[in-house]
Design a protein around this motif. Structure first.
Motif: not given
Length: 745
Positions: A96-102, A69-73, A107-108
């Motif tokens: 707020p639930h977009s994926p975060v890189p390792p 539901a909350e993708p990341l650009w 997310l910045p």
């Protein structure tokens, strides 16, 4: 018998201790090299896995991503600073639930970025207008090891608002961070590991063969005295099996000590080994690790190999109780010894046009061929030595060559044994250099003429479709401040030619003759023309281009007038600078800030930079193998020479008693070693180049390119060092060939 063998190995006098130390040192060096190569292989695959998250926007990742539901650009790009590659990832969450890189805790946000430790240090030490101004905002933190292939990796993750990033070229939405290694997903960023197993297998074999020869040579130290001792034990009732057990236990004890010492050295030096860019980039020390099966294979395999070498080295004792004293001229080697060598070359030749489809099949096929050739060189060495000795005998006019030729003809096995390690080292060297030189010639960066050095190019056509980019129809596309930047010598604007004939995937261009007159190295307009047509091969023109010296090229006149030129899309902006890092990077920053949606401005010579770095890494690995194998071969030669002189001191002392001068004996020793060395070295080098050519033809359809002068310098240095080792043993002759030796023999 095992207890007696251990006692003889440890408490058998100075000779036993010297032999124990020599074998243990040889094994320790070999174990250190083999474990380092295996650990580097594991480190390479760990590095490659760390590239996975960069491919989150690839088609593979998009195809396997679950709905969210909350993708990341997501927008991935690359940058450069002073020939160093910088990976850039622009991100913007949609919730707020977009994926975060390792490697980062969150997310910045807009106006923030995370940088790798190496890039953060570079940002702090570099003026802002050269690098930091390209990235909006401030440093929010550093990226952790989980996201970094190497300690030197330069990576930045820049935060944006979703409405900002969504309108930038190349931005896309992702629903997860990819975790599939590049060699499994076929992604663009990272390395397809197909063939790495083959490279490392050949490298390991190239180190293992000289190592086994070294261990066998060390095992044969004082062989004559040990054979006499074992023969005496045989006479008093010891069985051949017991004698074999004693010899095996002696070698195995030293090998076990050396193996343990080798493992200890590896873990002691692991932090330093990690800094060596064996594959192009240094490693994190924690990634240089050994698996359980690798530890077991080395810990068990090396002592077993040493024990087998000892049994083979002392096999004459098993003939009979008087086998040592019944020494006769052995049978001369036959030409059938060339069969393994010919079979290995034939296998590689068969693979040309018929290579297996799978990676494992290719590894097995090529490795079998290389191992056959290496085994064939060792097997064919005595026969070649015999042929060389006969040639020497026919050409000899003095006593020293005649005696040396006769001794080589009587026992060519012993003559070749001294140089067998060096022969294999030359084969490995020629294969490594031949393959690397050819790949570099075919795929390395194109040489850039001096007139193009320091020229920064900003392209405005799409890299994927080779079409002009958008929003480039402007009268003056040169950013404000670029012309007056210190160190900038000129700026030239090329526009898209609407009458392009599509002779190249890059569109043809147009340039004002007024601009072209300021940069005559690019060519010149015909008399009376206002605009000239420029073809995509502009970098091949000029008085000092890759094609060699030629007069300035006269471009054809265009049908477009100067007043129409400014209404056409921009194709390329070329900025001529003084070549200094400060000027180039300031100009790059100005262009990147002015055109954030376009490809990165590059210097001529930056193209293929990533592959060049990878190629340099493999060249580094090849250099390590070459140097290590030459060192091991040199040590083997020294051990064999010292042992051989010790075993032949009685016949040499008898020759001196008959009036033979010491200088003649020295020439005999040199000729006995130099003849097989030179004969086999020529064959090994030729076989190496032939094997490299067949491998390149089968795997890449390349034709072998001759190596540069560096290879011949290294080979000549290796041969000269070998002759120096031979010369260093000659002073022993005076000491061991006195009258007392003949009397006490």
């Amino acid at each position: 018998m095992i207890r007696l063998g251990l006692r003889l190995a440890i408490a058998g006098g100075r000779d036993a201790i010297a032999r124990l130390v020599t074998i243990a040192a040889a094994v320790a060096l070999g174990v250190l090299l083999v474990t380092s190569i295996l650990a580097a292989l594991n480190g390479f695959f760990a590095q490659n896995t760390r590239y996975a998250w960069f491919n989150s926007g690839s088609q593979h990742a998009a195809a396997t991503a679950p709905a969210a539901a909350e993708p990341l650009w997501w927008r991935i790009d690359h940058d450069q600073f002073d020939r160093q590659e910088i990976g850039r990832v622009d991100v913007a969450p949609t919730g707020p639930h977009s994926p975060v890189p390792p490697g980062i805790p969150r997310l910045p946000g807009p106006g923030e970025y995370y940088a790798s430790p190496a890039l953060a240090a570079l940002l702090r030490s570099t003026p802002a207008d050269e690098l930091a101004d390209r990235y909006p905002g401030h440093l929010a933190g550093t990226i952790g090891q989980a996201a970094l292939p190497s300690p030197d990796t330069l990576v930045i993750i820049v935060g944006y608002r979703a409405d900002q990033l969504s309108h930038q070229q190349g931005a896309r939405q992702i629903t997860l961070i990819n975790g599939t290694s590049p060699d499994d997903c076929g992604c663009e960023i990272g390395v397809d590991a197909a063939g790495i197993d083959l490279v490392v297998s050949v490298v390991a074999a190239g180190l293992l063969f000289p190592l086994l020869i070294f261990v066998a040579a060390a095992t044969r130290l004082s062989a004559a005295r040990r054979e006499e001792r074992f023969a005496a034990m045989h006479l008093v009732g010891a069985t051949p099996r017991q004698i074999s057990v004693l010899a095996t236990v002696e070698a195995a004890a030293a090998a076990v000590i050396g193996t343990a010492l080798g493992f200890a050295l590896f873990y002691l030096l692991r932090d330093r080994i990690a800094t060596i860019p064996l594959t192009g980039d240094p490693f994190f020390p924690s990634e240089l690790r050994l698996g359980g099966w690798e530890i077991a294979a080395v810990a068990l395999g090396v002592p077993v190999a040493a024990a087998l070498a000892a049994r083979v080295a002392l096999r004459r004792v098993r003939i009979s109780p008087l086998g040592v004293s019944r020494r006769a001229t052995p049978r001369p080697p036959r030409a059938y010894r060339l069969i393994p060598l010919v079979a290995g070359i034939a296998e590689l030749a068969y693979l040309v046009g018929r290579r297996p489809e799978t990676n494992n099949g290719q590894t097995f096929a090529y490795l079998t061929g290389f191992l056959l050739i290496m085994a064939g060189l060792v097997a064919a060495g005595p026969w070649l030595t015999m042929v060389g000795s006969r040639f020497l005998a026919r050409r000899a006019r003095r006593s020293a060559p005649l005696i040396a030729a006769r001794r080589l003809a009587d026992n060519p096995h012993a003559g070749f044994r001294a140089v067998s390690g060096l022969v294999l080292a030359l084969f490995v060297s020629s294969v490594a250099v031949g393959v690397i030189t050819t790949i570099d010639d075919y795929r390395g960066p194109v040489a850039v003429g001096t007139q193009f050095r320091g020229t920064l190019t900003q392209d405005f056509f799409d890299d994927e479709h080779r079409r002009p980019g958008t929003a480039t129809v402007v009268a003056d596309p040169v950013p404000a401040g670029l012309r007056g930047l210190p160190g900038v010598r000129g700026v030239t604007v090329f526009r898209v030619n609407p009458a392009s004939t599509a002779r190249s995937p890059i569109p043809d261009g147009l340039v004002s003759c007024v601009d072209l007159a300021r940069i005559p190295q690019y060519g010149q307009c015909p008399p009376g023309a206002e605009v000239a047509e420029i073809f995509p091969d502009v970098r091949q023109r000029g008085p000092d281009g890759p094609d060699g010296p030629h007069p300035p090229y006269v471009w054809p006149a265009a049908t477009v007038g100067a007043d129409q030129l400014t209404r056409l899309p921009v194709l390329t902006i070329m900025v001529q600078t003084n070549g200094s890092t400060a000027t180039v990077e300031r100009a790059r920053s100005v262009l990147e800030l002015a055109y954030p949606d376009q490809s990165m401005p590059v210097l001529d010579g930056d193209f293929g930079n990533t592959f060049t770095n990878m190629l340099a890494g493999w060249q580094q690995l090849a250099n390590v193998v070459i140097i290590a194998s030459l060192v091991i071969a040199g040590l083997s030669l020294a051990v064999v020479m010292a042992g051989g002189l010790s075993e032949r001191k009685r016949p040499f002392s008898l020759l001196r008693l008959t009036g033979v001068q010491l200088s003649v004996l020295r020439r005999i020793v040199v000729l006995e070693t130099a003849v097989p060395l030179l004969v086999a070295a020529v064959l090994a080098t030729g076989a190496g180049f032939l094997a490299a050519h067949l491998f390149l033809r089968a795997q890449m359809d390349y034709t072998l390119r001759p190596p540069g002068v560096v290879f011949y310098v290294i080979s000549a240095a290796g041969l000269l060092a070998s002759l120096g080792i031979i010369a260093s043993t000659l002073p022993m002759l005076r000491r061991i060939t006195g009258p007392e030796t003949a009397r006490n023999g």
